[in-house]
Design an enzyme around this catalytic site. Sequence first.
Site, PDB file in Angstrom:
ATOM      1  N   CYS A   1      13.470  27.105 -10.743  1.00 16.59           N
ATOM      2  CA  CYS A   1      14.174  25.816 -10.776  1.00 16.59           C
ATOM      3  C   CYS A   1      14.513  25.319  -9.375  1.00 16.59           C
ATOM      4  O   CYS A   1      14.469  24.111  -9.110  1.00 16.59           O
ATOM      5  CB  CYS A   1      15.426  25.934 -11.636  1.00 16.59           C
TER       6      CYS A   1
ATOM      7  N   HIS B   1      13.728  25.252 -18.684  1.00 12.32           N
ATOM      8  CA  HIS B   1      15.069  25.554 -18.211  1.00 12.32           C
ATOM      9  C   HIS B   1      15.822  24.225 -18.076  1.00 12.32           C
ATOM     10  O   HIS B   1      15.208  23.168 -17.862  1.00 12.32           O
ATOM     11  CB  HIS B   1      15.001  26.250 -16.848  1.00 12.32           C
TER      12      HIS B   1
ATOM     13  N   GLU C   1      17.542  22.744 -15.789  1.00  4.66           N
ATOM     14  CA  GLU C   1      17.340  21.941 -14.580  1.00  4.66           C
ATOM     15  C   GLU C   1      16.038  21.138 -14.646  1.00  4.66           C
ATOM     16  O   GLU C   1      15.991  19.962 -14.287  1.00  4.66           O
ATOM     17  CB  GLU C   1      17.284  22.833 -13.335  1.00  4.66           C
TER      18      GLU C   1
ATOM     19  N   CYS D   1      17.620  29.636 -10.959  1.00  2.00           N
ATOM     20  CA  CYS D   1      16.621  30.683 -10.688  1.00  2.00           C
ATOM     21  C   CYS D   1      15.641  30.147  -9.643  1.00  2.00           C
ATOM     22  O   CYS D   1      15.631  28.954  -9.335  1.00  2.00           O
ATOM     23  CB  CYS D   1      15.888  31.082 -11.963  1.00  2.00           C
TER      24      CYS D   1
END
Lengths: 137, 137
Positions: free
Chosen positions: A83, A50, A52, A80
């Site tokens: 993260c 992801h 991040e 999310c």
Amino acid sequence: MNEYIEEIIKEAQISYDNKDIPIGAIVVKNNKIIGRGHNDRLNTPDVTNHAEIIAIREAEKNLNDWRLDGCDLYVSLYPCDMCLEVAKASRVDNIYFLLERDNKNKYNSTIINQVEDDVSRETYKNMLSTFFKENVR
Amino acid sequence: MNEYIEEIIKEAQISYDNKDIPIGAIVVKNNKIIGRGHNDRLNTPDVTNHAEIIAIREAEKNLNDWRLDGCDLYVSLYPCDMCLEVAKASRVDNIYFLLERDNKNKYNSTIINQVEDDVSRETYKNMLSTFFKENVR
């Protein structure tokens, strides 16, 4: 448009062009971008890819330290749970997000704040909704 | 001793020998170990280098897929919040841990279960407590 917000939208655009959900992130320390990431999970076999986490890992590599005290994470969409926990574990000082999600109040913390930039938020919102219209899954 | 438990203790021993908190993990699919990891955060600038995440990422690389449906994660110590969220996101079927922590009931889920193996648990508990005695931080 704030320089950092411009950068996370640029990163999100890369995901968009790769047909991956457009999300961009950067890590900033002392007014310098030390990590960047865009969502790359569609094309790589790694659940942690992801935006991040990619940005966080790059920043850590640059600092040669897994501790990101003194750093801020900027991300285009409210993170999310995965993260959020990685960001927390990395000890970033602040998390700034541009666009909220339904779960925006789930993580009860003063380190997470929404960026005040209605124009950029609208730009990004359009990118996301266009993406989902074009890429039905 | 269960074969998988033996492997997570072997992995934990590697962390121990590296002077990192001894935690080991493996990912199993169809009775085959497809990912292994030991805690390596002391020596690498990457907040995600916990045993569980290293094992998960290796399994995903081997399957060429970030989705670990049909896989089980075995880990020597009840996972931290970050690792729990990564495991959840990876869609593993089950998480089996050997030794509990104080927060063991925090993650309310039926997919997390403690391994029934009192002898191994005692062995691992001794490894952990010896480690903390030898490495005051």
